[in-house]
Write an enzyme that holds these catalytic residues in place. Structure first.
Site, PDB file in Angstrom:
ATOM      1  CG  HIS A   1      -0.272   0.360   2.492  1.00 53.00           C
ATOM      2  ND1 HIS A   1       0.423  -0.558   3.217  1.00 53.00           N
ATOM      3  CD2 HIS A   1      -0.188   1.534   3.169  1.00 53.00           C
ATOM      4  CE1 HIS A   1       0.907   0.006   4.297  1.00 53.00           C
ATOM      5  NE2 HIS A   1       0.566   1.285   4.294  1.00 53.00           N
TER       6      HIS A   1
HETATM    7  C1  UD1 Z   1      -2.075   5.895   5.331  1.00 57.21           C
HETATM    8  C2  UD1 Z   1      -0.794   6.368   6.032  1.00 57.21           C
HETATM    9  C3  UD1 Z   1       0.205   5.232   6.100  1.00 57.21           C
HETATM   10  C4  UD1 Z   1      -0.410   4.000   6.711  1.00 57.21           C
HETATM   11  C5  UD1 Z   1      -1.684   3.636   5.964  1.00 57.21           C
HETATM   12  C6  UD1 Z   1      -2.373   2.434   6.556  1.00 57.21           C
HETATM   13  C7  UD1 Z   1      -0.261   8.750   5.663  1.00 57.21           C
HETATM   14  C8  UD1 Z   1       0.621   9.702   4.941  1.00 57.21           C
HETATM   15  N1  UD1 Z   1      -0.155   7.460   5.273  1.00 57.21           N
HETATM   16  O1  UD1 Z   1      -1.725   5.562   3.994  1.00 57.21           O
HETATM   17  O2  UD1 Z   1       1.300   5.645   6.900  1.00 57.21           O
HETATM   18  O3  UD1 Z   1       0.535   2.933   6.631  1.00 57.21           O
HETATM   19  O4  UD1 Z   1      -2.573   4.761   6.010  1.00 57.21           O
HETATM   20  O5  UD1 Z   1      -3.389   1.952   5.680  1.00 57.21           O
HETATM   21  O6  UD1 Z   1      -1.003   9.152   6.533  1.00 57.21           O
HETATM   22  N2  UD1 Z   1      -8.783   5.197   0.345  1.00 57.21           N
HETATM   23  C9  UD1 Z   1     -10.032   4.659   0.193  1.00 57.21           C
HETATM   24  N3  UD1 Z   1     -10.798   4.421   1.299  1.00 57.21           N
HETATM   25  C10 UD1 Z   1     -10.352   4.697   2.572  1.00 57.21           C
HETATM   26  C11 UD1 Z   1      -9.087   5.271   2.708  1.00 57.21           C
HETATM   27  C12 UD1 Z   1      -8.310   5.499   1.596  1.00 57.21           C
HETATM   28  O7  UD1 Z   1     -10.471   4.386  -0.921  1.00 57.21           O
HETATM   29  O8  UD1 Z   1     -11.084   4.451   3.539  1.00 57.21           O
HETATM   30  C13 UD1 Z   1      -7.938   5.433  -0.868  1.00 57.21           C
HETATM   31  C14 UD1 Z   1      -8.119   6.792  -1.464  1.00 57.21           C
HETATM   32  O9  UD1 Z   1      -7.966   6.679  -2.829  1.00 57.21           O
HETATM   33  C15 UD1 Z   1      -6.930   7.556  -0.898  1.00 57.21           C
HETATM   34  C16 UD1 Z   1      -5.872   6.481  -0.843  1.00 57.21           C
HETATM   35  O10 UD1 Z   1      -6.575   5.299  -0.502  1.00 57.21           O
HETATM   36  O11 UD1 Z   1      -6.564   8.641  -1.688  1.00 57.21           O
HETATM   37  C17 UD1 Z   1      -4.792   6.742   0.146  1.00 57.21           C
HETATM   38  O12 UD1 Z   1      -5.325   6.979   1.455  1.00 57.21           O
HETATM   39  P1  UD1 Z   1      -4.500   7.876   2.503  1.00 57.21           P
HETATM   40  O13 UD1 Z   1      -5.217   7.929   3.781  1.00 57.21           O
HETATM   41  O14 UD1 Z   1      -4.069   9.154   1.869  1.00 57.21           O
HETATM   42  O15 UD1 Z   1      -3.146   7.064   2.688  1.00 57.21           O
HETATM   43  P2  UD1 Z   1      -2.870   5.497   2.874  1.00 57.21           P
HETATM   44  O16 UD1 Z   1      -2.217   5.031   1.629  1.00 57.21           O
HETATM   45  O17 UD1 Z   1      -4.041   4.741   3.381  1.00 57.21           O
END
Ligand code: UD1
Length: 357
Positions: free
Chosen positions: A203
């Site tokens: 991820h």
């Molecule tokens: C975040 C944390 C990372 C952690 C991870 C655990 C930061 C910078 N990164 O990364 O350290 O290891 O969480 O999972 O805070 N999305 C969905 N549904 C959700 C959440 C996210 O579809 O409920 C998708 C969206 O497209 C979003 C992408 O995932 O843009 C990334 O989500 P984001 O919270 O920005 O970062 P993670 O990659 O989850």
């Protein structure tokens, strides 16, 4: 009575917060009262809601509903919401976990209002500032009042950065507390995902958003499945799914089973039943070791250097040959047990130190 605001937002934080919430509820309810603030960074049921239900975490008193977005906007919206709540209510301290944007926002908003910040999982360093998590953890550590380090390496990193030794506590790792508590419950409450399999997760943005790295890693998974004749179970983070879809790679072979993100208990059961772990997650590297499984790390470096030194984790980066070689060598083998992450009493140590501060 000490009033604490716990700030969470992303999947691994719900798991870590569960250990402390249960300790407050079971052992310290006359001395400490906890409210939970959910920033809304993760919002899908598979990424958020199911953890509250399964781990019996009190429902958040506040939910900022911030959602996904660019780092500055996401962090800024969180800071503004947290600040408003801290101005309205008198809290004696704020608990933040790990290294996500929710951690950074909580630590900064509280520190600027002179509310003590307690950082759980302090002192981790990859020494790679291109990772958003590295920036988040360095800043959170430097504005925190108490730093709860899960390993001695983390203690050492904090001292090296000139942080006050009196503020640093070697607490052990709350994720180890959880594994001890939930391992057998997880096996009882879940069915095997397959007869035998390798567990893979991915991820991190530097893997998912980079077509070359993503292609090499997926290609390594295919080779492993073919050469070892083994199945691979791949619970997929929504970010990874979106990236794979948008890059229009060839479909994955049938022996790679892409499934929805697992719950905590499902993950813990899968770790105990699998023959090897391939991951770029920080938490899973440790949990693999706690469950006595080898872990091939799909990153060039790790914060959990002890695991690499012990030979329990192998840094294979996105190097197809290294990933395949490590998997061929280690599948089904048993690494050394946990030596570095405390004795399973981290949550109690943390709550006691907060009460005494
Ligand atoms: C975040 C944390 C990372 C952690 C991870 C655990 C930061 C910078 N990164 O990364 O350290 O290891 O969480 O999972 O805070 N999305 C969905 N549904 C959700 C959440 C996210 O579809 O409920 C998708 C969206 O497209 C979003 C992408 O995932 O843009 C990334 O989500 P984001 O919270 O920005 O970062 P993670 O990659 O989850």
């Amino acid at each position: 009575m000490k009033r604490i605001l716990t700030i969470v937002g992303a999947r691994p934080q719900f798991i870590k917060a569960a250990a402390i919430s249960h300790t407050i509820r079971d052992n310290h309810s006359s001395e400490m009262q906890e409210d939970i603030l959910h920033t809304g960074q993760h919002y899908d049921d598979a990424m958020s809601g199911q953890f509250f239900t399964e781990l019996d975490i009190p429902l958040p008193r506040y939910n900022l509903g911030v959602g996904s977005g660019p780092h500055g906007k996401q962090t800024g919206l969180m800071m503004s919401g947290i600040e408003e709540i801290l101005l309205q209510s008198q809290y004696d301290g704020v608990l933040v976990y790990g290294d996500t944007n929710s951690t950074l926002a909580g630590a900064l908003a509280a520190a600027k209002l002179h509310v003590p910040v307690y950082h759980v999982e302090a002192g981790l360093r990859s020494f790679n500032r291109s990772m958003p998590e590295e920036i988040n953890r360095v800043v959170a550590d430097h504005v925190s009042t108490l730093l709860f380090a899960p390993t001695q390496t983390a203690v050492h990193n904090l001292r090296n950065e000139g942080l006050n030794s009196n503020d640093i506590v070697f607490s052990g790792d709350v994720m180890y507390d959880n594994v001890l508590h939930y391992s057998s419950i997880a096996l009882q409450q879940t069915k095997p995902l397959r007869d035998s399999y390798i567990l893979a997760t991915l991820h991190r943005d530097f893997n998912t958003d980079n077509p070359d790295r993503l292609r090499h890693i997926l290609s390594a998974l295919k080779t492993i499945a073919e050469q070892l004749g083994t199945e691979i179970v791949f619970p997929m983070h929504p970010r990874t799914r979106k990236c794979i879809d948008s890059m229009m790679f060839e479909p994955l072979p049938k022996s790679i089973h892409v499934i929805e993100p697992l719950s905590y208990l499902e993950t813990l059961a899968a770790l105990q039943r699998c023959s090897l772990v391939l991951t770029d997650s920080g938490g899973l590297q440790k949990e693999a070791n706690f469950c006595r499984k080898y872990c091939v790390v799909l990153r060039p470096e790790t914060e959990w250097v002890e695991l690499v030194e012990d030979g329990a984790a192998i840094l294979a980066d996105a190097d197809e040959q290294k990933i395949v070689d490590a998997a061929l060598r280690l599948m089904g083998q048993t690494p050394t047990a946990n030596l570095h992450f405390g004795n399973g009493n981290a949550a109690e140590t943390i709550v006691r130190h907060i009460l005494e501060s």
